[in-house]
Motif scaffolding. Sequence first.
Motif, PDB file in Angstrom:
ATOM      1  N   GLN A   1       9.716  -5.479  -5.897  1.00 16.39           N
ATOM      2  CA  GLN A   1       9.364  -5.474  -7.323  1.00 16.39           C
ATOM      3  C   GLN A   1       8.013  -4.818  -7.574  1.00 16.39           C
ATOM      4  N   VAL A   2       7.046  -5.099  -6.720  1.00 18.23           N
ATOM      5  CA  VAL A   2       5.722  -4.488  -6.874  1.00 18.23           C
ATOM      6  C   VAL A   2       5.805  -2.981  -6.620  1.00 18.23           C
ATOM      7  N   ALA A   3       6.622  -2.573  -5.658  1.00 17.00           N
ATOM      8  CA  ALA A   3       6.790  -1.140  -5.375  1.00 17.00           C
ATOM      9  C   ALA A   3       7.317  -0.403  -6.602  1.00 17.00           C
ATOM     10  N   LEU A   4       8.229  -1.016  -7.343  1.00 16.53           N
ATOM     11  CA  LEU A   4       8.750  -0.386  -8.555  1.00 16.53           C
ATOM     12  C   LEU A   4       7.633  -0.123  -9.561  1.00 16.53           C
ATOM     13  N   GLU A   5       6.733  -1.081  -9.716  1.00 21.14           N
ATOM     14  CA  GLU A   5       5.609  -0.916 -10.645  1.00 21.14           C
ATOM     15  C   GLU A   5       4.667   0.186 -10.155  1.00 21.14           C
ATOM     16  N   VAL A   6       4.324   0.140  -8.875  1.00 20.06           N
ATOM     17  CA  VAL A   6       3.374   1.097  -8.303  1.00 20.06           C
ATOM     18  C   VAL A   6       3.926   2.523  -8.354  1.00 20.06           C
TER      19      VAL A   6
ATOM     20  N   ALA B   1       0.835  -1.201   0.000  1.00 23.47           N
ATOM     21  CA  ALA B   1       0.000   0.000   0.000  1.00 23.47           C
ATOM     22  C   ALA B   1       0.867   1.247   0.000  1.00 23.47           C
ATOM     23  N   VAL B   2       0.369   2.278  -0.681  1.00 25.98           N
ATOM     24  CA  VAL B   2       0.965   3.615  -0.656  1.00 25.98           C
ATOM     25  C   VAL B   2      -0.036   4.493   0.063  1.00 25.98           C
ATOM     26  N   ILE B   3       0.388   5.129   1.162  1.00 28.14           N
ATOM     27  CA  ILE B   3      -0.528   5.837   2.050  1.00 28.14           C
ATOM     28  C   ILE B   3      -0.121   7.292   2.216  1.00 28.14           C
ATOM     29  N   ASP B   4      -1.075   8.204   2.041  1.00 25.37           N
ATOM     30  CA  ASP B   4      -0.859   9.607   2.365  1.00 25.37           C
ATOM     31  C   ASP B   4      -0.936   9.676   3.891  1.00 25.37           C
ATOM     32  N   THR B   5       0.189   9.922   4.550  1.00 25.81           N
ATOM     33  CA  THR B   5       0.215   9.805   6.010  1.00 25.81           C
ATOM     34  C   THR B   5      -0.506  10.928   6.731  1.00 25.81           C
ATOM     35  N   GLU B   6      -0.745  12.060   6.067  1.00 25.57           N
ATOM     36  CA  GLU B   6      -1.504  13.136   6.716  1.00 25.57           C
ATOM     37  C   GLU B   6      -2.994  12.809   6.773  1.00 25.57           C
ATOM     38  N   THR B   7      -3.534  12.326   5.650  1.00 18.95           N
ATOM     39  CA  THR B   7      -4.977  12.050   5.580  1.00 18.95           C
ATOM     40  C   THR B   7      -5.308  10.606   5.906  1.00 18.95           C
ATOM     41  N   LYS B   8      -4.296   9.747   5.927  1.00 17.48           N
ATOM     42  CA  LYS B   8      -4.450   8.304   6.143  1.00 17.48           C
ATOM     43  C   LYS B   8      -5.167   7.630   4.978  1.00 17.48           C
ATOM     44  N   CYS B   9      -5.233   8.297   3.829  1.00 12.93           N
ATOM     45  CA  CYS B   9      -5.858   7.723   2.633  1.00 12.93           C
ATOM     46  C   CYS B   9      -4.877   6.782   1.938  1.00 12.93           C
ATOM     47  N   VAL B  10      -5.374   5.638   1.515  1.00 11.59           N
ATOM     48  CA  VAL B  10      -4.577   4.731   0.705  1.00 11.59           C
ATOM     49  C   VAL B  10      -4.642   5.242  -0.728  1.00 11.59           C
ATOM     50  N   LEU B  11      -3.493   5.671  -1.245  1.00 10.07           N
ATOM     51  CA  LEU B  11      -3.433   6.214  -2.594  1.00 10.07           C
ATOM     52  C   LEU B  11      -3.426   5.111  -3.639  1.00 10.07           C
ATOM     53  N   HIS B  12      -2.822   3.989  -3.271  1.00 14.15           N
ATOM     54  CA  HIS B  12      -2.726   2.873  -4.200  1.00 14.15           C
ATOM     55  C   HIS B  12      -2.447   1.614  -3.396  1.00 14.15           C
ATOM     56  N   GLN B  13      -2.991   0.506  -3.848  1.00 12.58           N
ATOM     57  CA  GLN B  13      -2.741  -0.761  -3.172  1.00 12.58           C
ATOM     58  C   GLN B  13      -2.701  -1.851  -4.229  1.00 12.58           C
ATOM     59  N   ARG B  14      -1.783  -2.766  -4.068  1.00 14.77           N
ATOM     60  CA  ARG B  14      -1.675  -3.852  -5.034  1.00 14.77           C
ATOM     61  C   ARG B  14      -1.311  -5.138  -4.324  1.00 14.77           C
ATOM     62  N   ARG B  15      -1.853  -6.218  -4.811  1.00 14.68           N
ATOM     63  CA  ARG B  15      -1.525  -7.542  -4.282  1.00 14.68           C
ATOM     64  C   ARG B  15      -0.125  -7.917  -4.752  1.00 14.68           C
ATOM     65  N   VAL B  16       0.647  -8.503  -3.860  1.00 16.15           N
ATOM     66  CA  VAL B  16       1.993  -8.971  -4.180  1.00 16.15           C
ATOM     67  C   VAL B  16       1.881 -10.447  -4.542  1.00 16.15           C
ATOM     68  N   PRO B  17       2.088 -10.790  -5.817  1.00 21.32           N
ATOM     69  CA  PRO B  17       1.990 -12.197  -6.213  1.00 21.32           C
ATOM     70  C   PRO B  17       3.023 -13.056  -5.488  1.00 21.32           C
ATOM     71  N   GLY B  18       2.720 -14.314  -5.331  1.00 19.53           N
ATOM     72  CA  GLY B  18       3.609 -15.226  -4.609  1.00 19.53           C
ATOM     73  C   GLY B  18       4.959 -15.435  -5.266  1.00 19.53           C
ATOM     74  N   ASP B  19       5.067 -15.161  -6.563  1.00 21.40           N
ATOM     75  CA  ASP B  19       6.320 -15.397  -7.272  1.00 21.40           C
ATOM     76  C   ASP B  19       7.227 -14.163  -7.324  1.00 21.40           C
ATOM     77  N   THR B  20       6.894 -13.131  -6.559  1.00 26.76           N
ATOM     78  CA  THR B  20       7.714 -11.919  -6.531  1.00 26.76           C
ATOM     79  C   THR B  20       7.762 -11.388  -5.099  1.00 26.76           C
ATOM     80  N   ASN B  21       8.178 -10.129  -4.924  1.00 27.12           N
ATOM     81  CA  ASN B  21       8.260  -9.563  -3.578  1.00 27.12           C
ATOM     82  C   ASN B  21       7.793  -8.103  -3.585  1.00 27.12           C
ATOM     83  N   GLU B  22       7.722  -7.503  -2.400  1.00 24.86           N
ATOM     84  CA  GLU B  22       7.244  -6.122  -2.259  1.00 24.86           C
ATOM     85  C   GLU B  22       8.113  -5.137  -3.029  1.00 24.86           C
TER      86      GLU B  22
END
Length: 151
Positions: free
Chosen positions: A79-84, A56-77
């Motif tokens: 790699q997914v962070a790079l895409e997001v 998850a990418v979170i705006d820490t002032e508002t606590k809003c989740v700006l983006h969230q993505r499932r991390v597939p079992g064949d990769t790691n956080e």
Amino acid sequence: LLSRIDVAAFEAALTRWTTDVLEEEAPTSELKPTAIDGKSLRGTWQRFEGAVQLLAVIDTETKCVLHQRRVPGDTNEHQVALEVLKELVLTGRVITADAMFCHQDVCATIIDSRGHYVLPVKENQETLLNAISWEFTAQDAVFSPLRSAAT
């Protein structure tokens, strides 16, 4: 009802709504703190085997989740962070995350998207830790007491 919702379409609608809400704020010269973090959801819906891992990418002032993505079992956080990060507008944001994200490609992606970052470095990243320590203790370091006294 929730089992019949198109998850991707629902998340896209929430992301658009959150973005619209956050962009209504008055412009400021301060950087907006934004956190990246992963979580494993244990005992989640049985259509997934094992725990569902989310990034998850979170705006820490508002606590809003700006983006969230499932991390597939064949990769790691990482790699997914790079895409997001490539999908987000990071201008005016400072990204914080744990040491897992302290990689050159993550930092370059943030900078390329006109963002800033603050990431911790731990002892298991010895080369990087030594390079940073040297920058702060070098005779010509920006924050060196010798340089401050000379100027």
